[in-house]
Design a protein around this motif. Structure first.
Motif, PDB file in Angstrom:
ATOM      1  N   ASP A 115       0.697  -1.100   0.065  1.00  0.00           N
ATOM      2  CA  ASP A 115      -0.081  -0.059   0.028  1.00  0.00           C
ATOM      3  C   ASP A 115       0.742   1.509  -0.001  1.00  0.00           C
ATOM      4  O   ASP A 115       1.903   1.485   0.505  1.00  0.00           O
ATOM      5  N   GLN A 116       0.550   2.266  -0.711  1.00  0.00           N
ATOM      6  CA  GLN A 116       1.077   3.533  -0.691  1.00  0.00           C
ATOM      7  C   GLN A 116      -0.078   4.582  -0.362  1.00  0.00           C
ATOM      8  O   GLN A 116      -1.014   4.537  -1.106  1.00  0.00           O
ATOM      9  N   VAL A 117       0.360   5.476   0.639  1.00  0.00           N
ATOM     10  CA  VAL A 117      -0.669   6.315   1.194  1.00  0.00           C
ATOM     11  C   VAL A 117      -0.285   7.815   0.701  1.00  0.00           C
ATOM     12  O   VAL A 117       0.783   7.996   1.095  1.00  0.00           O
ATOM     13  N   LEU A 118      -1.188   8.444   0.180  1.00  0.00           N
ATOM     14  CA  LEU A 118      -0.641  10.105  -0.083  1.00  0.00           C
ATOM     15  C   LEU A 118      -1.729  11.006   0.648  1.00  0.00           C
ATOM     16  O   LEU A 118      -2.819  10.723   0.696  1.00  0.00           O
ATOM     17  N   HIS A 119      -0.900  11.766   1.128  1.00  0.00           N
ATOM     18  CA  HIS A 119      -1.691  12.746   2.131  1.00  0.00           C
ATOM     19  C   HIS A 119      -1.364  14.140   1.709  1.00  0.00           C
ATOM     20  O   HIS A 119      -0.418  14.586   1.933  1.00  0.00           O
ATOM     21  N   HIS A 120      -2.065  14.826   0.932  1.00  0.00           N
ATOM     22  CA  HIS A 120      -2.168  15.954   0.450  1.00  0.00           C
ATOM     23  C   HIS A 120      -2.486  17.014   1.594  1.00  0.00           C
ATOM     24  O   HIS A 120      -3.531  17.502   1.740  1.00  0.00           O
ATOM     25  N   PHE A 121      -1.504  17.473   2.528  1.00  0.00           N
ATOM     26  CA  PHE A 121      -1.988  18.131   3.597  1.00  0.00           C
ATOM     27  C   PHE A 121      -1.931  19.679   3.459  1.00  0.00           C
ATOM     28  O   PHE A 121      -2.263  20.517   4.283  1.00  0.00           O
ATOM     29  N   LEU A 122      -1.115  20.029   2.242  1.00  0.00           N
ATOM     30  CA  LEU A 122      -1.162  21.673   2.001  1.00  0.00           C
ATOM     31  C   LEU A 122      -1.493  21.925   0.587  1.00  0.00           C
ATOM     32  O   LEU A 122      -0.773  21.019  -0.252  1.00  0.00           O
ATOM     33  N   LEU A 123      -2.279  22.815   0.515  1.00  0.00           N
ATOM     34  CA  LEU A 123      -2.701  23.224  -1.105  1.00  0.00           C
ATOM     35  C   LEU A 123      -3.248  24.654  -1.105  1.00  0.00           C
ATOM     36  O   LEU A 123      -4.041  25.064  -0.566  1.00  0.00           O
ATOM     37  N   LEU A 124      -1.724  25.803  -1.419  1.00  0.00           N
ATOM     38  CA  LEU A 124      -2.257  27.134  -1.599  1.00  0.00           C
ATOM     39  C   LEU A 124      -2.537  27.459  -3.073  1.00  0.00           C
ATOM     40  O   LEU A 124      -1.427  27.009  -3.821  1.00  0.00           O
ATOM     41  N   GLU A 125      -3.413  28.123  -3.328  1.00  0.00           N
ATOM     42  CA  GLU A 125      -3.726  28.452  -5.162  1.00  0.00           C
ATOM     43  C   GLU A 125      -3.608  30.110  -5.133  1.00  0.00           C
ATOM     44  O   GLU A 125      -4.139  30.822  -4.340  1.00  0.00           O
ATOM     45  N   MET A 126      -2.774  30.330  -6.024  1.00  0.00           N
ATOM     46  CA  MET A 126      -2.491  31.756  -6.470  1.00  0.00           C
ATOM     47  C   MET A 126      -3.850  32.151  -7.267  1.00  0.00           C
ATOM     48  O   MET A 126      -3.773  31.583  -8.646  1.00  0.00           O
ATOM     49  N   PRO A 127      -4.593  33.093  -6.863  1.00  0.00           N
ATOM     50  CA  PRO A 127      -5.608  33.572  -7.723  1.00  0.00           C
ATOM     51  C   PRO A 127      -5.265  34.549  -8.830  1.00  0.00           C
ATOM     52  O   PRO A 127      -5.410  35.615  -8.908  1.00  0.00           O
ATOM     53  N   VAL A 128      -4.550  34.037  -9.800  1.00  0.00           N
ATOM     54  CA  VAL A 128      -3.718  35.006 -10.860  1.00  0.00           C
ATOM     55  C   VAL A 128      -4.734  35.551 -11.655  1.00  0.00           C
ATOM     56  O   VAL A 128      -4.599  36.752 -12.313  1.00  0.00           O
ATOM     57  N   GLN A 129      -5.909  34.793 -11.987  1.00  0.00           N
ATOM     58  CA  GLN A 129      -6.848  35.459 -12.951  1.00  0.00           C
ATOM     59  C   GLN A 129      -7.766  36.343 -12.297  1.00  0.00           C
ATOM     60  O   GLN A 129      -8.440  37.058 -13.303  1.00  0.00           O
ATOM     61  N   LYS A 130      -7.699  36.713 -11.231  1.00  0.00           N
ATOM     62  CA  LYS A 130      -8.447  37.640 -10.317  1.00  0.00           C
ATOM     63  C   LYS A 130      -7.240  38.738 -10.038  1.00  0.00           C
ATOM     64  O   LYS A 130      -7.607  40.047 -10.402  1.00  0.00           O
ATOM     65  N   THR A 131      -6.158  38.781  -9.757  1.00  0.00           N
ATOM     66  CA  THR A 131      -5.075  39.814  -9.312  1.00  0.00           C
ATOM     67  C   THR A 131      -4.509  39.857 -11.049  1.00  0.00           C
ATOM     68  O   THR A 131      -4.171  41.347 -10.698  1.00  0.00           O
ATOM     69  N   HIS A 132      -4.367  39.451 -11.834  1.00  0.00           N
ATOM     70  CA  HIS A 132      -3.687  39.786 -12.904  1.00  0.00           C
ATOM     71  C   HIS A 132      -4.549  39.435 -14.169  1.00  0.00           C
ATOM     72  O   HIS A 132      -3.896  38.798 -15.099  1.00  0.00           O
ATOM     73  N   PRO A 133      -5.565  39.989 -14.118  1.00  0.00           N
ATOM     74  CA  PRO A 133      -6.545  39.509 -15.567  1.00  0.00           C
ATOM     75  C   PRO A 133      -6.166  39.773 -16.904  1.00  0.00           C
ATOM     76  O   PRO A 133      -6.171  39.214 -17.692  1.00  0.00           O
ATOM     77  N   SER A 134      -5.341  40.903 -16.785  1.00  0.00           N
ATOM     78  CA  SER A 134      -4.446  41.698 -18.142  1.00  0.00           C
ATOM     79  C   SER A 134      -3.505  40.542 -18.863  1.00  0.00           C
ATOM     80  O   SER A 134      -3.440  40.828 -19.971  1.00  0.00           O
TER      81      SER A 134
END
Length: 450
Positions: free
Chosen positions: A62-81
């Motif tokens: 068995d291999q177990v993956l735990h995605h404990f951290l996920l931060l997303e950059m809202p680039v389409q909101k901050t730099h739509p141009s």
């Protein structure tokens, strides 16, 4: 000639051996090029952390993956141009998207939602674990079956009629090394008479001049838990630490009479103290709801047996100094013949450019603890008395690299700083079975987008 579709991730002032600690910024830009016009619905720029463990002792690996951290950059909101409004990336055109992440001080509460033995266990589970088994040519004393990785991940996402969630048509990632900084924890509650535990703060031995001679008395050694060793923010230096030792010698009647005549040379001497640092990596393919280095009889909250890997390659001689008064007779009614003295043993952990010491931590799947094994050579027969002390390692909090002002005349840096910091996304706990693939290298480029 058509260019190959690729995503290049450039991190500001980054190099392969760079280490990021708590509150350190990770800034840069992602450059996207496509060979043909490509439709997209969203560009995801994320700072992700994943822990993975593997158990070879089960019938099905068995291999177990735990995605404990996920931060997303809202680039389409901050730099739509910076992105086309029609949702089509043009062939041969370069799109440079800035990002700005800060290594968080902790994890969201939803990261650990299983039952824990004590609130302190959950508190530790909500701390960031350090990078593990991903230090390149530097060995951190971890097994191949346990790994923690961090990366900057960039994906071009498309919606299709056949999938409920957007799928990635182009992806790139770049790993970074993280050593989180936390304050020193309180000393462990270790019972002196606990013979089955990991730690041993007190021990006693009968002393003899030779192996076959009569004993001259009994010596008892008790140690106080040492303060935490502070690692530098890049884990290349470590602070000095001290262990306070109390020795109690109870001679036999014959030796006591000799000592009472003024011949204190019969009191045992401490010839040497040697130390060995034992690093233990605990890991499990299920949630660990208790500290794995404590009393194992109470680990019913650790679903499944916790595996561990030991590294004891660091040994050292420990200089020590005795108290100014030396041995002193204790005027006690129950033991009038007892003599006591105290020793202060200073030690420095050996550092090696080919190895790295990780801080002590406990997470849902992984834990790293350290044991300082002391061996005192005492008496005319050079009897060895061994102790096993818990030793905590913490990382020194580095100065925050987030600038308080924007340097004048640097437009690109101004644009990078003028970016809204990302927020946490919901965590996910994924367990997968792999029958054909038996290695534990986990490419963070896959399975990150939620």
């Amino acid at each position: 000639m058509l260019c190959r579709a690729r995503i290049a991730i450039h991190i500001t002032n980054h190099y392969a051996a760079k280490v990021y600690t708590t509150d350190a910024p990770i800034t840069g830009e992602a450059v996207i090029r496509v060979p043909r016009d490509t439709h997209f619905d969203r560009i995801a720029i994320q700072f992700a952390g994943v822990a993975a463990t593997r158990n070879y002792m089960t019938p099905e690996i068995d291999q177990v993956l735990h995605h404990f951290l996920l931060l997303e950059m809202p680039v389409q909101k901050t730099h739509p141009s910076l992105l086309p409004t029609d949702g089509i990336l043009r062939a041969g055109q370069m799109y440079a998207l800035p990002f700005h992440f800060v290594v968080p001080e902790g994890l969201p509460f939803g990261t650990c939602n299983q039952r824990c033995e004590h609130p302190s266990v959950r508190e530790h589970h909500l701390r960031l674990p350090p990078t593990m088994r991903a230090w390149g040519d530097r060995d951190d004393g971890s097994p191949d079956t346990a790994r923690v990785q961090y990366c900057i991940s960039v994906s071009v996402l498309q919606r299709t009629a056949f999938m409920p969630e957007p799928v990635s048509v182009l992806r790139g990632h770049r790993e970074v090394n993280v050593l989180p900084a936390y304050a020193e924890d309180a000393p462990l509650d270790v019972e002196l008479g606990d013979k089955g535990g990991e730690y041993k703060l007190a021990a006693f031995k009968a002393l003899r001049k030779t192996l076959v001679s009569r004993r001259i008395g009994t010596v008892a050694v008790q140690a106080a838990q040492p303060a935490a060793v502070v690692l530098s923010s890049d884990a290349r230096e470590a602070s000095q630490a001290r262990v306070a030792l109390n020795l109690r010698f109870v001679p036999t009647d014959r030796i006591s009479e000799i000592i009472s005549t003024g011949d204190e040379a019969s009191l045992p001497a401490v010839h040497s103290i040697t130390a060995k640092l034992i690093a233990k990596t605990y890991y499990n393919t299920s949630h660990m709801g208790a500290f794995p280095d404590r009393n194992r009889a109470r680990h019913e909250l650790n679903f499944g047996a916790s595996l561990y890997y030991s590294d004891s390659s660091r040994a050292m001689n420990v200089p020590f100094a005795s108290a100014d008064k030396g041995w002193e007779q204790q005027k006690e009614a129950d033991e009038p013949r007892a003599w006591e003295t105290t020793l202060n043993a200073d030690f420095q952990l050996p550092m090696d450019h080919r190895k790295i010491l990780l801080p002590t931590f406990h997470s849902c799947l992984l834990s790293r603890t350290y044991t300082l094994r002391l061996v005192l050579c005492i008496g005319p027969g050079r009897t060895n008395v061994a102790l096993s002390l818990p030793l905590q390692l913490v990382v020194q909090a580095g100065p925050s690299a987030v600038p308080l002002h924007v340097p004048p005349g640097n437009v690109s840096e101004c644009e990078e700083m003028d970016v809204a910091l990302p927020t946490y996304k919901d965590h996910v706990f994924v367990q997968k079975r792999y029958e054909d693939e038996v290695h534990t290298h986990i490419s963070l480029g896959g399975g990150i987008i939620l």
